[in-house]
Design a protein around this motif. Structure first.
Motif, PDB file in Angstrom:
ATOM      1  N   ALA A 101     -15.110  -0.400  10.005  1.00 18.51           N
ATOM      2  CA  ALA A 101     -14.421   0.914   9.333  1.00 18.51           C
ATOM      3  C   ALA A 101     -13.022   0.643   9.857  1.00 18.51           C
ATOM      4  CB  ALA A 101     -14.891   1.865  10.202  1.00 18.51           C
ATOM      5  N   VAL A 102     -13.060  -0.724  10.914  1.00 15.70           N
ATOM      6  CA  VAL A 102     -12.012  -0.287  11.783  1.00 15.70           C
ATOM      7  C   VAL A 102     -11.005  -0.793  10.651  1.00 15.70           C
ATOM      8  CG1 VAL A 102     -10.154  -0.890  13.634  1.00 15.70           C
ATOM      9  CG2 VAL A 102     -12.164   0.340  14.290  1.00 15.70           C
ATOM     10  N   ASN A 103     -11.192  -2.474  10.233  1.00 21.10           N
ATOM     11  CA  ASN A 103     -10.999  -3.256   9.741  1.00 21.10           C
ATOM     12  C   ASN A 103     -10.607  -2.829   8.342  1.00 21.10           C
ATOM     13  OD1 ASN A 103     -11.390  -5.408  11.565  1.00 21.10           O
ATOM     14  ND2 ASN A 103     -13.068  -6.288  10.886  1.00 21.10           N
ATOM     15  N   VAL A 104     -11.275  -1.976   7.801  1.00 18.66           N
ATOM     16  CA  VAL A 104     -10.651  -1.164   6.023  1.00 18.66           C
ATOM     17  C   VAL A 104      -9.875  -0.133   6.211  1.00 18.66           C
ATOM     18  CG1 VAL A 104     -11.298   0.208   4.829  1.00 18.66           C
ATOM     19  CG2 VAL A 104     -13.232  -1.218   5.591  1.00 18.66           C
ATOM     20  N   ASN A 105      -9.714   0.463   7.545  1.00 20.30           N
ATOM     21  CA  ASN A 105      -8.301   1.406   7.571  1.00 20.30           C
ATOM     22  C   ASN A 105      -6.785   0.167   7.974  1.00 20.30           C
ATOM     23  OD1 ASN A 105      -7.654   3.845   8.270  1.00 20.30           O
ATOM     24  ND2 ASN A 105      -8.414   4.186   9.937  1.00 20.30           N
ATOM     25  N   PHE A 106      -7.486  -1.021   8.952  1.00 21.18           N
ATOM     26  CA  PHE A 106      -6.201  -1.609   9.100  1.00 21.18           C
ATOM     27  C   PHE A 106      -5.467  -2.001   7.447  1.00 21.18           C
ATOM     28  CE2 PHE A 106      -7.154  -3.166  13.689  1.00 21.18           C
ATOM     29  CZ  PHE A 106      -5.861  -2.426  14.238  1.00 21.18           C
ATOM     30  N   VAL A 107      -6.261  -2.865   6.897  1.00 20.07           N
ATOM     31  CA  VAL A 107      -6.270  -3.724   5.432  1.00 20.07           C
ATOM     32  C   VAL A 107      -5.325  -2.704   4.355  1.00 20.07           C
ATOM     33  CG1 VAL A 107      -7.260  -4.916   4.115  1.00 20.07           C
ATOM     34  CG2 VAL A 107      -7.784  -5.153   5.842  1.00 20.07           C
ATOM     35  N   ALA A 108      -5.781  -1.227   4.779  1.00 18.39           N
ATOM     36  CA  ALA A 108      -5.503  -0.395   4.157  1.00 18.39           C
ATOM     37  C   ALA A 108      -3.797   0.348   4.575  1.00 18.39           C
ATOM     38  CB  ALA A 108      -6.244   0.953   3.639  1.00 18.39           C
ATOM     39  N   PHE A 109      -3.837   0.130   6.101  1.00 13.46           N
ATOM     40  CA  PHE A 109      -2.064   0.731   5.988  1.00 13.46           C
ATOM     41  C   PHE A 109      -1.657  -0.816   5.837  1.00 13.46           C
ATOM     42  CE2 PHE A 109      -4.084   3.999   7.906  1.00 13.46           C
ATOM     43  CZ  PHE A 109      -2.991   5.524   7.920  1.00 13.46           C
ATOM     44  N   SER A 110      -2.077  -1.917   5.810  1.00 13.98           N
ATOM     45  CA  SER A 110      -1.021  -2.821   5.887  1.00 13.98           C
ATOM     46  C   SER A 110      -0.877  -3.303   4.263  1.00 13.98           C
ATOM     47  CB  SER A 110      -2.495  -4.179   5.794  1.00 13.98           C
ATOM     48  OG  SER A 110      -2.292  -5.376   5.061  1.00 13.98           O
ATOM     49  N   TYR A 126      -0.426  -0.417   2.042  1.00 16.97           N
ATOM     50  CA  TYR A 126       0.568   0.528   1.912  1.00 16.97           C
ATOM     51  C   TYR A 126       1.900   0.898   3.226  1.00 16.97           C
ATOM     52  CZ  TYR A 126      -3.055   3.166  -1.072  1.00 16.97           C
ATOM     53  OH  TYR A 126      -3.486   3.154  -1.987  1.00 16.97           O
ATOM     54  N   GLN A 127       2.140  -0.146   3.783  1.00 19.31           N
ATOM     55  CA  GLN A 127       2.941  -0.313   4.434  1.00 19.31           C
ATOM     56  C   GLN A 127       3.714  -1.838   4.235  1.00 19.31           C
ATOM     57  OE1 GLN A 127       3.880   1.969   6.361  1.00 19.31           O
ATOM     58  NE2 GLN A 127       2.596   3.393   6.226  1.00 19.31           N
ATOM     59  N   HIS A 128       3.242  -2.493   3.587  1.00 16.91           N
ATOM     60  CA  HIS A 128       3.688  -4.004   3.302  1.00 16.91           C
ATOM     61  C   HIS A 128       3.742  -4.598   4.867  1.00 16.91           C
ATOM     62  CE1 HIS A 128       3.970  -3.142  -0.937  1.00 16.91           C
ATOM     63  NE2 HIS A 128       4.311  -1.884  -0.564  1.00 16.91           N
ATOM     64  N   PHE A 142       0.593  12.081   4.985  1.00 15.18           N
ATOM     65  CA  PHE A 142       0.950  10.457   4.692  1.00 15.18           C
ATOM     66  C   PHE A 142       1.087   9.881   3.654  1.00 15.18           C
ATOM     67  CE2 PHE A 142      -4.132  11.782   5.515  1.00 15.18           C
ATOM     68  CZ  PHE A 142      -3.978  10.543   6.326  1.00 15.18           C
ATOM     69  N   TYR A 143       2.629   9.353   4.128  1.00 10.67           N
ATOM     70  CA  TYR A 143       3.222   8.525   3.841  1.00 10.67           C
ATOM     71  C   TYR A 143       3.082   8.181   2.039  1.00 10.67           C
ATOM     72  CZ  TYR A 143       6.288   8.677   7.561  1.00 10.67           C
ATOM     73  OH  TYR A 143       7.135   8.711   8.952  1.00 10.67           O
ATOM     74  N   PRO A 144       3.673   8.751   1.056  1.00  6.02           N
ATOM     75  CA  PRO A 144       3.720   7.264  -0.668  1.00  6.02           C
ATOM     76  C   PRO A 144       3.880   6.446   0.325  1.00  6.02           C
ATOM     77  CG  PRO A 144       5.725   9.028  -0.416  1.00  6.02           C
ATOM     78  CD  PRO A 144       5.186   8.853   1.352  1.00  6.02           C
ATOM     79  N   GLU A 145       3.279   5.400  -1.024  1.00  2.93           N
ATOM     80  CA  GLU A 145       3.641   4.011  -0.329  1.00  2.93           C
ATOM     81  C   GLU A 145       5.065   4.009  -0.873  1.00  2.93           C
ATOM     82  OE1 GLU A 145       1.508   1.870  -3.466  1.00  2.93           O
ATOM     83  OE2 GLU A 145       1.480   0.103  -2.139  1.00  2.93           O
ATOM     84  N   ILE A 146       5.477   3.097   0.177  1.00  2.09           N
ATOM     85  CA  ILE A 146       6.972   2.098  -0.374  1.00  2.09           C
ATOM     86  C   ILE A 146       6.826   0.895  -1.303  1.00  2.09           C
ATOM     87  CG2 ILE A 146       8.668   1.558   1.066  1.00  2.09           C
ATOM     88  CD1 ILE A 146       7.067   2.056   3.559  1.00  2.09           C
ATOM     89  N   PRO A 147       7.804   1.189  -1.972  1.00  4.46           N
ATOM     90  CA  PRO A 147       8.049  -0.298  -3.053  1.00  4.46           C
ATOM     91  C   PRO A 147       8.276  -1.267  -2.201  1.00  4.46           C
ATOM     92  CG  PRO A 147       9.772   1.138  -3.382  1.00  4.46           C
ATOM     93  CD  PRO A 147       8.352   2.169  -2.744  1.00  4.46           C
TER      94      PRO A 147
END
Lengths: 100, 169
Positions: A41-50, A52-54, B111-116
């Protein structure tokens, strides 16, 4: 486009399921499996944030979490085998030998 | 399309995680955990983390679960007595409260929207695996070496634990 909050919701639901399993089940082997669910569950969270935040660093962290999970399973199964030899059972409430 | 695959993988993950907790036989639990790992790998592919999807399948489904099934079959424990512990009703009530709290928090979070992605001029875009390799062997080289030490200690510890001839008293 899937919003980020869906991923956070999914991973917190998964974490809750794992937590319930750890607290509720009596078989130590299943308790170990439920710990794996929580780590995932923690890993899914990490990858999702990775995504969306690049930020690639989160995926490195997932890599280390997987390493620690492998170590934890090896040690945990060793402890379970050794306790089974001692007590002849894998039920977690038979293992209160440290209790005064 | 992405929403559809997220719903499929997420639903399968939650369902198989529930099955892990529900099944009485630990072997069935391990099998549904295998399904959960495979679907988590699918979720990683949606999230463009192909390297981690491969590692997930190799390490979790390939190594950890096989080791686990080995031990379950080695011990060959028959389920006796009750499945749940004594404190189970309290845990269920607390779980419902915790689920409501988490749902409230997520619904109120902004939540922030996705940054390009910002392409650097002059730097060629790298794939997922190349990027992980670049960062892992430069910025995270020391933790990477420590991870190998952790694995070594786990290896020795597992052998000592499972060998059993040693006296711990």
């Amino acid at each position: 486009m899937v919003p980020l909050s869906w991923y956070v919701g999914l991973s917190s639901a998964l974490f809750l399921i794992g937590l319930i399993g750890v607290l509720v089940r009596r078989n130590t082997l299943v308790v170990l499996l439920c710990i794996e669910i929580m780590l995932n569950a923690v890993n899914v969270n990490f990858v999702a944030f990775s995504k969306y935040q690049h930020v690639i660093d989160a995926q490195i962290l997932v890599f280390f979490v997987i390493t620690v999970a492998a170590a934890e399973v090896a040690i945990g199964l060793g402890i379970i085998i050794s306790l089974f030899r001692l007590k002849g059972s894998v039920n977690i409430d038979d293992f209160n030998i440290l209790k005064l | 399309m992405e929403i559809l695959s997220f719903v499929y993988f997420g639903g399968a993950i939650l369902l198989s995680a529930l099955m892990v907790v529900i099944f009485k036989n630990p072997l069935y639990s391990a099998m549904s955990l295998l399904s959960m790992f495979a679907h988590v790998a699918g979720l990683y592919i949606i999230l463009e983390a192909e390297f981690l999807a491969g590692v997930q399948l190799l390490v979790y489904a390939g190594a950890i679960l096989v080791l686990y099934i080995f031990v379950v079959m080695l011990l060959n424990v028959q389920a006796q007595g009750r499945v749940l512990q004594k404190q189970a009703p309290v845990v269920f009530v607390a779980a419902v409260v915790a689920a409501l709290e988490v749902a409230f928090l997520i619904s109120r979070t902004h939540f922030y929207p996705e940054i390009p992605p910002v392409p650097h001029p002059g730097v060629p875009p790298l794939g997922n695996t190349e990027m992980i390799g670049m960062v892992l062997y430069t910025k995270y080289l020391f933790p990477f070496e420590i991870a190998s030490l952790v694995l070594l200690v786990a290896l020795v510890g597992a052998i000592v634990m499972a060998k059993g001839k040693l006296k711990f008293r």
